[in-house]
Write a protein that holds these residues in place. Structure first.
Motif, PDB file in Angstrom:
ATOM      1  N   PHE A 118     -93.162 -29.524  53.864  1.00  0.00           N
ATOM      2  CA  PHE A 118     -92.539 -28.444  54.637  1.00  0.00           C
ATOM      3  C   PHE A 118     -93.584 -27.354  54.825  1.00  0.00           C
ATOM      4  O   PHE A 118     -93.974 -26.674  53.869  1.00  0.00           O
ATOM      5  CB  PHE A 118     -91.313 -27.897  53.907  1.00  0.00           C
TER       6      PHE A 118
ATOM      7  N   TRP B  67     -91.886 -31.563  46.258  1.00  0.00           N
ATOM      8  CA  TRP B  67     -92.111 -31.030  47.602  1.00  0.00           C
ATOM      9  C   TRP B  67     -93.507 -30.418  47.689  1.00  0.00           C
ATOM     10  O   TRP B  67     -93.961 -29.736  46.759  1.00  0.00           O
ATOM     11  CB  TRP B  67     -91.080 -29.962  47.943  1.00  0.00           C
TER      12      TRP B  67
ATOM     13  N   PHE C 222     -83.850 -28.077  55.545  1.00  0.00           N
ATOM     14  CA  PHE C 222     -84.971 -28.454  54.690  1.00  0.00           C
ATOM     15  C   PHE C 222     -85.107 -27.493  53.510  1.00  0.00           C
ATOM     16  O   PHE C 222     -85.414 -27.917  52.391  1.00  0.00           O
ATOM     17  CB  PHE C 222     -86.267 -28.488  55.510  1.00  0.00           C
TER      18      PHE C 222
ATOM     19  N   ALA D 140     -89.541 -35.614  54.242  1.00  0.00           N
ATOM     20  CA  ALA D 140     -88.739 -34.393  54.307  1.00  0.00           C
ATOM     21  C   ALA D 140     -87.469 -34.626  55.121  1.00  0.00           C
ATOM     22  O   ALA D 140     -86.391 -34.135  54.759  1.00  0.00           O
ATOM     23  CB  ALA D 140     -89.553 -33.252  54.897  1.00  0.00           C
TER      24      ALA D 140
ATOM     25  N   VAL E 104     -92.720 -30.879  59.341  1.00  0.00           N
ATOM     26  CA  VAL E 104     -92.218 -31.688  58.227  1.00  0.00           C
ATOM     27  C   VAL E 104     -92.709 -33.122  58.415  1.00  0.00           C
ATOM     28  O   VAL E 104     -93.156 -33.505  59.501  1.00  0.00           O
ATOM     29  CB  VAL E 104     -90.677 -31.661  58.155  1.00  0.00           C
TER      30      VAL E 104
END
Length: 537
Positions: A138, A108, A191, A153, A149
């Protein structure tokens, strides 16, 4: 007699009218036992068994305390992509591409601090996908109520194109109804839940980094809300205890996010419990979102978004119910309310469940932010024993664009700090870091000038009639924050009997030119009589 420490050779502003200026302070067991000139204090208390600390001519004042911060967020920010200084979408995309190139496959990419008012426009989902095609993205807006996003995501969080909006949140969509990369309020939880969870060691180091930064900025204490990151009250208590044992000397007063109320019951903790380092405060709730995300709940539609009055996180009945749950436990509430309609609902709940400190818990209800306050709301609030947590730096960040976003009638009631104080309402000063910078002098400067740092020196300030003088601005972070925590008899002035918390800068913040205030350097931070930070260490 316990440990004795004498701090001497300082220029000390006590904020105590009975002895406004001093050169030295004597401390025993964390409390001030004498305040006076160098010669007398050293003669009376500087015997061989005393520790002497030379303040090196520094300018001391009562320990500054941030009344509204998220320590965990500050710590996380230090490891995230910080977009606060980015000034265009193109620059933002370049920063994201560079960071993505340093990540492990599928990792991420987390960032924070973007503001479309500085970017000039909102980036599109297609632009985000091109910049970061191989990692879930994010990005928290500066207010932490709106997010960006990318398509990876959406897939990682299991969000389909036809996904319905969750309760108290929404997914942004374009004119054709397709997802556009924007996420509002509680929709962000999907998320967050899809991201890897930090372990205990990571959480502890996150808090350690933030606490050290706070001490280096001259803060001796903070009122913080961290359970949405830490995850449990038990771990929060353990982390703070261990950091204290390891020498991180920052006082922490904790707001308890309402879903964790049952954990306090299970652990046998109550509001007001703790010690001089760690204390349980009010129950935290959100009544609305932010003006920047157009989710602050207003009584009139947004001027640039007709038909939209914002988003209530709890309806009035829920606010009453949750405030009652806290009242049953002799616990006040601390409620985020930015819009005037949100403040109206919160004040109604507080009126229905007034919190009386005389019942044995020296705390009070807290209204957080209070950015749009109609005169009728201020009148009602003045009748309650309530503390208002204000963030002066919001003026520097939000003006002038905020005037184009809200109705002109409401704009006249915006960020009305002087009006609140004039009504007899006790206000405490905070940063809301990481939303705004943590350093307290930035908040004090904004309260005094009501202008941006890049505004010309002769700028009169936005709504200059709401400007605070220096004493009022400093008191937000001293006696104001002490009152909000029910500690007005413990802190806020350098007086005999109170806790020995001192913030020591290299210049007199009451006397220097206003912009020179921001050049001040922290020399010492003294907490409970102990040197918690020293510039040369």
């Amino acid at each position: 007699m316990g440990k004795r420490i004498v701090y001497f050779n300082g220029h000390i502003t006590t904020l105590d009218p009975t002895c406004p200026r001093a050169e030295a302070v004597a401390v025993e067991d964390g409390r001030i036992v004498a305040v006076g000139d160098n010669e007398q204090i050293l003669l009376d208390f500087g015997r061989a068994d005393a520790v002497r600390v030379d303040l090196c001519g520094g300018y001391a004042l009562p320990g500054l305390v941030d009344s509204h911060i998220h320590l965990s967020g500050v710590g996380q920010q230090l490891g995230m992509v910080d977009l606060g200084a980015v000034r265009s979408v193109e620059e933002m995309l370049a920063v994201l591409r560079e960071r993505a190139g340093r990540l492990e496959p599928g990792e991420w990419l987390i960032g924070m601090g973007w503001d479309e008012n500085r970017l000039g426009r909102m980036p599109s989902l297609e632009e985000l996908d091109r910049a970061v095609p191989d990692h879930p993205l994010f990005l928290s807006r500066v207010c932490f109520h709106t997010f960006l996003v990318n398509s990876r995501a959406y897939r990682a969080a299991g969000i389909r194109e036809d996904e319905p909006d969750p309760e108290r949140g929404s997914f942004g969509r374009d004119e054709h109804g397709a997802l556009n990369g924007l996420v509002y309020e509680n929709a962000s939880r999907l998320f967050v839940e899809a991201q890897p969870k930090p372990g205990y060691r990571t959480k502890k180091e996150t808090m350690r980094r933030a606490m050290r930064l706070a001490l280096a900025s001259g803060l001796t204490g903070v009122h913080t809300e961290d359970l949405r990151y830490i995850g449990s009250v038990d771990e929060l208590i353990r982390i703070c205890r261990e950091l204290r044992e390891e020498g991180v000397l920052l006082r922490t007063h904790h707001l308890i996010y309402h879903p964790h109320l049952h954990e306090l019951d299970e652990l046998g903790w109550r509001a007001g419990q703790g010690d001089e380092w760690f204390r349980i405060g009010a129950m935290k709730m959100f009544a609305d979102g932010s003006i920047g995300g157009r989710t602050a709940l207003l009584s009139r539609a947004y001027a640039d978004d007709p038909g939209n009055t914002g988003m209530g996180i709890h309806d009035p009945e829920e606010l009453l119910y949750l405030t009652g749950l806290a009242a049953d436990r002799l616990m006040p509430v601390a409620v985020h309310a930015i819009g005037d309609e949100a403040a109206d609902r919160v004040i109604t709940a507080m009126e229905a469940h007034p919190f009386d400190p005389d019942k044995g818990v020296n705390l009070r209800h807290r209204l957080i932010h209070a950015q749009i306050m109609r005169p009728d709301l201020i009148e009602r609030l003045a009748r309650l024993p309530v503390a208002v947590d204000i963030q002066p730096r919001f003026v520097a960040s939000d003006f002038p664009w905020v005037l184009e976003r809200i109705d002109p009638e409401l704009a006249r009631c915006a960020y009305a700090w002087k009006t609140l104080l004039a009504a007899g309402i006790r206000c405490a000063g905070g940063s809301d870091a990481p939303i705004e910078p943590l350093h307290p002098l930035l908040g004090i400067h904004a309260a005094i000038t009501r202008r941006r740092l890049d505004d010309p020196d002769d700028h009169p300030g936005h709504h200059p009639h709401e400007t605070l003088n220096r004493l009022e601005a400093v008191q937000l972070f001293t006696s104001g924050s002490a009152y909000a925590a029910g500690e007005e008899h413990e802190r806020g002035t350098l007086s005999v009997g109170k806790r020995a918390d001192l913030t020591v800068y290299d210049r007199d913040i009451f006397a220097v030119e206003i912009d020179e205030l921001l050049e001040a350097r922290t020399l010492f931070t003294v907490v409970n009589g102990e040197t918690a930070y020293r510039v040369d260490e």
